[in-house]
Design an enzyme around this catalytic site. Structure first.
Site, PDB file in Angstrom:
ATOM      1  N   ASN A 137       0.797  -1.229   0.000  1.00 47.64           N
ATOM      2  CA  ASN A 137       0.000   0.000   0.000  1.00 47.64           C
ATOM      3  C   ASN A 137       0.829   1.278   0.000  1.00 47.64           C
ATOM      4  O   ASN A 137       0.434   2.274  -0.589  1.00 47.64           O
ATOM      5  CB  ASN A 137      -0.930   0.011   1.214  1.00 47.64           C
ATOM      6  CG  ASN A 137      -1.723   1.293   1.307  1.00 47.64           C
ATOM      7  OD1 ASN A 137      -2.539   1.587   0.423  1.00 47.64           O
ATOM      8  ND2 ASN A 137      -1.461   2.089   2.335  1.00 47.64           N
ATOM      9  N   HIS A 138       1.961   1.222   0.702  1.00 49.58           N
ATOM     10  CA  HIS A 138       2.694   2.470   0.903  1.00 49.58           C
ATOM     11  C   HIS A 138       4.181   2.232   1.058  1.00 49.58           C
ATOM     12  O   HIS A 138       4.629   1.102   1.285  1.00 49.58           O
ATOM     13  CB  HIS A 138       2.176   3.195   2.155  1.00 49.58           C
ATOM     14  CG  HIS A 138       2.172   2.328   3.386  1.00 49.58           C
ATOM     15  ND1 HIS A 138       1.035   1.718   3.855  1.00 49.58           N
ATOM     16  CD2 HIS A 138       3.159   1.940   4.231  1.00 49.58           C
ATOM     17  CE1 HIS A 138       1.319   1.010   4.946  1.00 49.58           C
ATOM     18  NE2 HIS A 138       2.613   1.127   5.187  1.00 49.58           N
ATOM     19  N   ASP A 189       1.477   6.869  -0.279  1.00 54.23           N
ATOM     20  CA  ASP A 189       0.534   5.871  -0.779  1.00 54.23           C
ATOM     21  C   ASP A 189       0.814   5.502  -2.243  1.00 54.23           C
ATOM     22  O   ASP A 189       0.706   6.338  -3.150  1.00 54.23           O
ATOM     23  CB  ASP A 189      -0.888   6.420  -0.645  1.00 54.23           C
ATOM     24  CG  ASP A 189      -1.908   5.314  -0.521  1.00 54.23           C
ATOM     25  OD1 ASP A 189      -1.867   4.593   0.502  1.00 54.23           O
ATOM     26  OD2 ASP A 189      -2.728   5.150  -1.455  1.00 54.23           O
ATOM     27  N   ASP A 220      -0.163  -6.533   4.470  1.00 60.15           N
ATOM     28  CA  ASP A 220      -0.506  -5.376   5.296  1.00 60.15           C
ATOM     29  C   ASP A 220      -1.559  -4.514   4.593  1.00 60.15           C
ATOM     30  O   ASP A 220      -1.640  -4.488   3.365  1.00 60.15           O
ATOM     31  CB  ASP A 220       0.792  -4.555   5.471  1.00 60.15           C
ATOM     32  CG  ASP A 220       0.706  -3.507   6.557  1.00 60.15           C
ATOM     33  OD1 ASP A 220       0.545  -3.880   7.720  1.00 60.15           O
ATOM     34  OD2 ASP A 220       0.806  -2.305   6.228  1.00 60.15           O
ATOM     35  N   HIS A 224      -6.678  -0.775   2.217  1.00 62.11           N
ATOM     36  CA  HIS A 224      -6.240   0.525   1.705  1.00 62.11           C
ATOM     37  C   HIS A 224      -5.855   0.474   0.227  1.00 62.11           C
ATOM     38  O   HIS A 224      -5.339   1.457  -0.316  1.00 62.11           O
ATOM     39  CB  HIS A 224      -5.084   1.056   2.556  1.00 62.11           C
ATOM     40  CG  HIS A 224      -5.498   1.323   3.971  1.00 62.11           C
ATOM     41  ND1 HIS A 224      -6.120   2.501   4.347  1.00 62.11           N
ATOM     42  CD2 HIS A 224      -5.436   0.560   5.096  1.00 62.11           C
ATOM     43  CE1 HIS A 224      -6.396   2.451   5.652  1.00 62.11           C
ATOM     44  NE2 HIS A 224      -5.991   1.281   6.123  1.00 62.11           N
ATOM     45  N   GLU A 244      -4.601  -8.238   5.931  1.00 62.35           N
ATOM     46  CA  GLU A 244      -5.045  -7.506   7.114  1.00 62.35           C
ATOM     47  C   GLU A 244      -6.138  -6.514   6.739  1.00 62.35           C
ATOM     48  O   GLU A 244      -5.879  -5.516   6.068  1.00 62.35           O
ATOM     49  CB  GLU A 244      -3.862  -6.743   7.733  1.00 62.35           C
ATOM     50  CG  GLU A 244      -4.252  -5.981   8.971  1.00 62.35           C
ATOM     51  CD  GLU A 244      -3.601  -4.606   9.108  1.00 62.35           C
ATOM     52  OE1 GLU A 244      -3.650  -4.044  10.200  1.00 62.35           O
ATOM     53  OE2 GLU A 244      -3.066  -4.086   8.091  1.00 62.35           O
TER      54      GLU A 244
HETATM   55  C1  ABC Z   1       3.439   4.564  14.806  1.00 58.94           C
HETATM   56  C2  ABC Z   1       3.576   4.598  16.305  1.00 58.94           C
HETATM   57  C3  ABC Z   1       2.234   4.737  16.979  1.00 58.94           C
HETATM   58  C4  ABC Z   1       1.639   5.988  16.505  1.00 58.94           C
HETATM   59  C5  ABC Z   1       1.557   5.938  14.985  1.00 58.94           C
HETATM   60  C6  ABC Z   1       0.999   7.212  14.434  1.00 58.94           C
HETATM   61  O1  ABC Z   1       2.865   5.732  14.433  1.00 58.94           O
HETATM   62  O2  ABC Z   1       4.218   3.405  16.718  1.00 58.94           O
HETATM   63  O3  ABC Z   1       2.359   4.783  18.359  1.00 58.94           O
HETATM   64  O4  ABC Z   1       0.357   6.104  17.055  1.00 58.94           O
HETATM   65  C7  ABC Z   1       3.342   0.492  11.477  1.00 58.94           C
HETATM   66  C8  ABC Z   1       3.996   0.323  12.828  1.00 58.94           C
HETATM   67  C9  ABC Z   1       3.339   1.221  13.857  1.00 58.94           C
HETATM   68  C10 ABC Z   1       3.300   2.663  13.367  1.00 58.94           C
HETATM   69  C11 ABC Z   1       2.544   2.673  12.033  1.00 58.94           C
HETATM   70  C12 ABC Z   1       2.398   4.065  11.448  1.00 58.94           C
HETATM   71  O5  ABC Z   1       3.279   1.865  11.111  1.00 58.94           O
HETATM   72  O6  ABC Z   1       3.849  -1.022  13.217  1.00 58.94           O
HETATM   73  O7  ABC Z   1       4.076   1.152  15.062  1.00 58.94           O
HETATM   74  O8  ABC Z   1       2.664   3.433  14.369  1.00 58.94           O
HETATM   75  O9  ABC Z   1       3.623   4.626  11.164  1.00 58.94           O
HETATM   76  C13 ABC Z   1      -0.874  -2.232   9.706  1.00 58.94           C
HETATM   77  C14 ABC Z   1       0.166  -3.027  10.509  1.00 58.94           C
HETATM   78  C15 ABC Z   1       0.855  -2.093  11.467  1.00 58.94           C
HETATM   79  C16 ABC Z   1       1.677  -1.102  10.656  1.00 58.94           C
HETATM   80  C17 ABC Z   1       0.954  -0.563   9.483  1.00 58.94           C
HETATM   81  C18 ABC Z   1       1.629   0.412   8.647  1.00 58.94           C
HETATM   82  C19 ABC Z   1      -0.237  -1.095   9.069  1.00 58.94           C
HETATM   83  O10 ABC Z   1      -0.431  -4.124  11.099  1.00 58.94           O
HETATM   84  O11 ABC Z   1       1.694  -2.744  12.391  1.00 58.94           O
HETATM   85  O12 ABC Z   1       2.020  -0.002  11.552  1.00 58.94           O
HETATM   86  O13 ABC Z   1       2.356  -0.352   7.670  1.00 58.94           O
HETATM   87  C20 ABC Z   1      -5.046   1.219  10.413  1.00 58.94           C
HETATM   88  C21 ABC Z   1      -4.813   0.421   9.144  1.00 58.94           C
HETATM   89  C22 ABC Z   1      -4.084  -0.881   9.439  1.00 58.94           C
HETATM   90  C23 ABC Z   1      -2.790  -0.630  10.227  1.00 58.94           C
HETATM   91  C24 ABC Z   1      -3.180   0.119  11.502  1.00 58.94           C
HETATM   92  C25 ABC Z   1      -1.964   0.447  12.361  1.00 58.94           C
HETATM   93  O14 ABC Z   1      -3.842   1.352  11.157  1.00 58.94           O
HETATM   94  O15 ABC Z   1      -6.040   0.170   8.512  1.00 58.94           O
HETATM   95  O16 ABC Z   1      -3.774  -1.515   8.222  1.00 58.94           O
HETATM   96  N1  ABC Z   1      -2.051  -1.861  10.523  1.00 58.94           N
HETATM   97  C26 ABC Z   1      -9.674   1.734  12.936  1.00 58.94           C
HETATM   98  C27 ABC Z   1      -9.579   1.691  11.449  1.00 58.94           C
HETATM   99  C28 ABC Z   1      -8.407   0.817  11.021  1.00 58.94           C
HETATM  100  C29 ABC Z   1      -7.143   1.361  11.634  1.00 58.94           C
HETATM  101  C30 ABC Z   1      -7.314   1.314  13.150  1.00 58.94           C
HETATM  102  C31 ABC Z   1      -6.065   1.760  13.901  1.00 58.94           C
HETATM  103  O17 ABC Z   1      -8.426   2.119  13.500  1.00 58.94           O
HETATM  104  O18 ABC Z   1     -10.778   1.195  10.891  1.00 58.94           O
HETATM  105  O19 ABC Z   1      -8.295   0.824   9.623  1.00 58.94           O
HETATM  106  O20 ABC Z   1      -6.022   0.534  11.217  1.00 58.94           O
HETATM  107  O21 ABC Z   1      -5.761   3.058  13.553  1.00 58.94           O
HETATM  108  C32 ABC Z   1     -13.001  -1.297  15.701  1.00 58.94           C
HETATM  109  C33 ABC Z   1     -13.373  -0.943  14.299  1.00 58.94           C
HETATM  110  C34 ABC Z   1     -12.101  -0.776  13.480  1.00 58.94           C
HETATM  111  C35 ABC Z   1     -11.241   0.288  14.122  1.00 58.94           C
HETATM  112  C36 ABC Z   1     -10.938  -0.130  15.547  1.00 58.94           C
HETATM  113  C37 ABC Z   1     -10.012   0.857  16.262  1.00 58.94           C
HETATM  114  O22 ABC Z   1     -12.147  -0.292  16.260  1.00 58.94           O
HETATM  115  O23 ABC Z   1     -14.172  -1.978  13.751  1.00 58.94           O
HETATM  116  O24 ABC Z   1     -12.404  -0.435  12.162  1.00 58.94           O
HETATM  117  O25 ABC Z   1     -10.015   0.426  13.389  1.00 58.94           O
HETATM  118  O26 ABC Z   1     -14.158  -1.410  16.474  1.00 58.94           O
HETATM  119 CA    CA Z   2      -3.731   3.118  -0.799  1.00 65.98          CA
END
Ligand code: ABC
Ligand code: CA
Length: 515
Positions: A137-138, A189, A220, A224, A244
């Site tokens: 994705n990115h 993206d 991942d 998106h 995911e």
């Molecule tokens: C870093 C820091 C964090 C900081 C963030 C801004 O930056 O560590 O502390 O808050 C990687 C790293 C992370 C990093 C991120 C961003 O990159 O591991 O440490 O965070 O730089 C995947 C992976 C994940 C990875 C990435 C990025 C993607 O598993 O490890 O993170 O390559 C979204 C995405 C999902 C992604 C996730 C982290 O963010 O869709 O692919 N995971 C809602 C949304 C979701 C969203 C989620 C969290 O919030 O719908 O799409 O995920 O933000 C339920 C609902 C859900 C809802 C949840 C919260 O509640 O049904 O839809 O999810 O009830």
């Molecule tokens: Ca995208």
């Protein structure tokens, strides 16, 4: 001569291309490469809050395969392997591996190409599979706007979507076209509508598979990228892929099961967590979401990944440390319809909450297996699942049914297994009365694999059990289960690499949740 060599190679190659059906028989141990094990076996300090590389590596994983295999896992899922942003950012270092800058280079913090190949070989020698996490994705930058020349191979703005943040998860165009991350680390993206980008990724994923003998991919940020990107990508991957889709609504997730082999089953994850996080959780809601997914997903729940923890969510023991509740919740992925996934550290009772606290170094546990009730628990459950698969050729295509759902008790049937779950908690005494729907015939002798207590099915296959300590009871016909596992409960158990003394008393008298 050459012809037969080529034919043999083709055979070998196809034998290695692991299908969904082959993955269904497996049980996956998910690890964060930087946090699982070091190359030299050292145990450097690792404060999760620092968000730094702590020193885990592919060679470290090789060193600890005995530990993983001891618990009965026959596949591992490792962090993304490609080169990431270097240095410190406002969001820490890229120790997790999700901030790609060069699709064509490996992340040197984790080792060399030969280390990664050695890992694949070591796994295959043990009959285990390698699943690699990938991000399409990115890519990642550390300035906004990004310096596109820092990215490989797409080094021009035209290979990416025009900048905007993902802000509205109810707007699919925004979710697909805009950027994740933040101003510290914008996740640039990829333009997954561009033919050059699409072609690159098709070749890339095929080469990853063949260069590193990958048996499966975890993809991942599946939601998106537009759905119709995925079928051709799946074909190019040539092995099982699980995507995911971070979303709790079955109706949102279901369409993704039609474009890829499997998804990580977030809808069940949410209901599983809330069913067992307290003694007032709703078991009925868990039943409902499973039944909804069984009918809405492409292959019912048979090819999804089923999990209780991962790197993005609070560990279960950050919510409750009641060991009755913990053991029931941990049981679910191993008795349900999908492919079980256990997130490293869960077996050691780790309690980290949200990212970054849920990414503790496993070396701090010492990889101890003696007197570790949850290590024992997952080991027995993996063995029971394998026994059920071996006993019934239709086990993996038998969907779970729920012959009884009470306030604090739940019976889950997947013949020849009958799982009696409860959220009564460790101080409670659960009792199950299952009058029908077990598939057993009257008089069948059953064994609870967790205690090796035996029971006899009554008329119509009915089962009545009174448990203890809020523990689940997992029944198989006695003949189906290898009772050498029972001697581990009662005395000393030997494996090729460890001698373990686990006594019955220890199993019940330990103060749980240590570490
Ligand atoms: C870093 C820091 C964090 C900081 C963030 C801004 O930056 O560590 O502390 O808050 C990687 C790293 C992370 C990093 C991120 C961003 O990159 O591991 O440490 O965070 O730089 C995947 C992976 C994940 C990875 C990435 C990025 C993607 O598993 O490890 O993170 O390559 C979204 C995405 C999902 C992604 C996730 C982290 O963010 O869709 O692919 N995971 C809602 C949304 C979701 C969203 C989620 C969290 O919030 O719908 O799409 O995920 O933000 C339920 C609902 C859900 C809802 C949840 C919260 O509640 O049904 O839809 O999810 O009830
Ligand atoms: Ca995208």
């Amino acid at each position: 001569m050459l012809g037969s060599v080529l034919a043999a190679c083709a055979l070998a190659a196809s034998a290695l291309a692991a299908t969904p059906a082959e993955w269904q028989q497996r049980s996956i141990y998910q690890l964060v490469t930087d946090r699982f094990a070091t190359s030299d076996g050292s145990s450097p300090t690792c404060d999760t809050e620092d968000r730094i590389y702590c020193g885990g590596s592919w060679q470290g994983v090789i060193n600890q395969l005995d530990y993983i295999q001891y618990m009965g896992f026959d596949a591992i899922w490792i962090s993304p392997i490609v080169a990431n942003l270097e240095g410190s950012t406002g969001d820490g270092y890229s120790y997790h591996g999700y901030w790609t800058v060069d699709q064509n280079a490996l992340n040197e913090h984790f080792g060399t190409a030969s280390d990664l190949n050695n890992l694949a070989t070591a796994l295959h020698d043990r009959g285990m599979y390698l699943m690699v996490d990938i991000v399409v994705n990115h890519m990642a930058a550390n300035t906004l706007p990004p310096d596109y020349s820092t990215l490989t191979p797409f080094n021009a703005e035209s290979s990416f979507h025009t900048f905007c943040w993902v802000t509205d998860y109810n707007n699919q165009t925004n979710v697909e076209q805009c950027w994740l991350g933040d101003s510290n680390v914008p996740l640039v993206d990829c333009n997954t509508e561009d033919d050059g980008v699409i072609d690159f990724f098709h070749n890339w994923v095929g080469e990853l598979r063949s260069n590193y003998s990958v048996d499966g991919f975890r993809i991942d940020t599946l939601k998106h990228v537009r759905k119709d990107f995925w079928p051709d990508f799946q074909t190019a991957a040539g092995v099982y892929a699980v995507g995911e889709v971070f979303e709790g609504d079955v109706n949102y997730v279901a369409p993704y099961t039609k474009v890829l082999d499997g998804v990580l089953d977030y809808p069940t994850y949410y209901q599983l967590t809330s069913a067992f996080e307290s003694t007032s959780g709703s078991l009925q809601n868990l039943v409902n979401v499973v039944q909804q997914a069984q009918s809405a997903y492409e292959n019912q729940l048979f090819t999804v990944g089923t999990f209780l923890e991962n790197q993005d969510n609070p560990r279960f023991q950050s919510i409750t440390t009641d060991q009755g509740l913990v053991k029931n919740a941990m049981t679910w992925p191993l008795i349900a319809d999908g492919i079980p996934i256990l997130y490293y550290g869960q077996e050691q009772g780790y309690t980290g909450s949200n990212d970054p606290y849920n990414r503790e170094a496993l070396w701090l546990s010492g990889y101890v297996i003696e007197d570790k009730p949850l290590v024992h628990h997952v080991r027995i459950l993996n063995a029971a699942r394998k026994a059920a698969i071996a006993t019934s050729s239709s086990y993996l295509s038998t969907a779970v049914t729920f012959p009884s759902v009470g306030g604090n008790t739940l019976a889950v049937s997947k013949y020849p297994m009958l799982s009696l779950l409860t959220n009564v908690g460790a101080s409670g005494t659960p009792a199950w009365d299952v009058s029908s729907g077990t598939g057993y015939s009257s008089g069948t002798e059953l064994i609870d694999v967790l205690t090796c207590t035996t029971y006899t099915a009554g008329s119509g296959g009915s089962v009545s059990v009174t448990g203890s300590g809020g523990n689940p009871v997992i029944l198989l016909p006695t003949g189906a289960f290898n009772t050498t596992y029972c001697s581990a409960l009662a005395g000393t158990h030997s494996t090729s690499s460890h001698t373990v003394a686990v006594t019955f008393e220890v199993e019940y008298d330990t103060v749980y949740g240590g570490q």
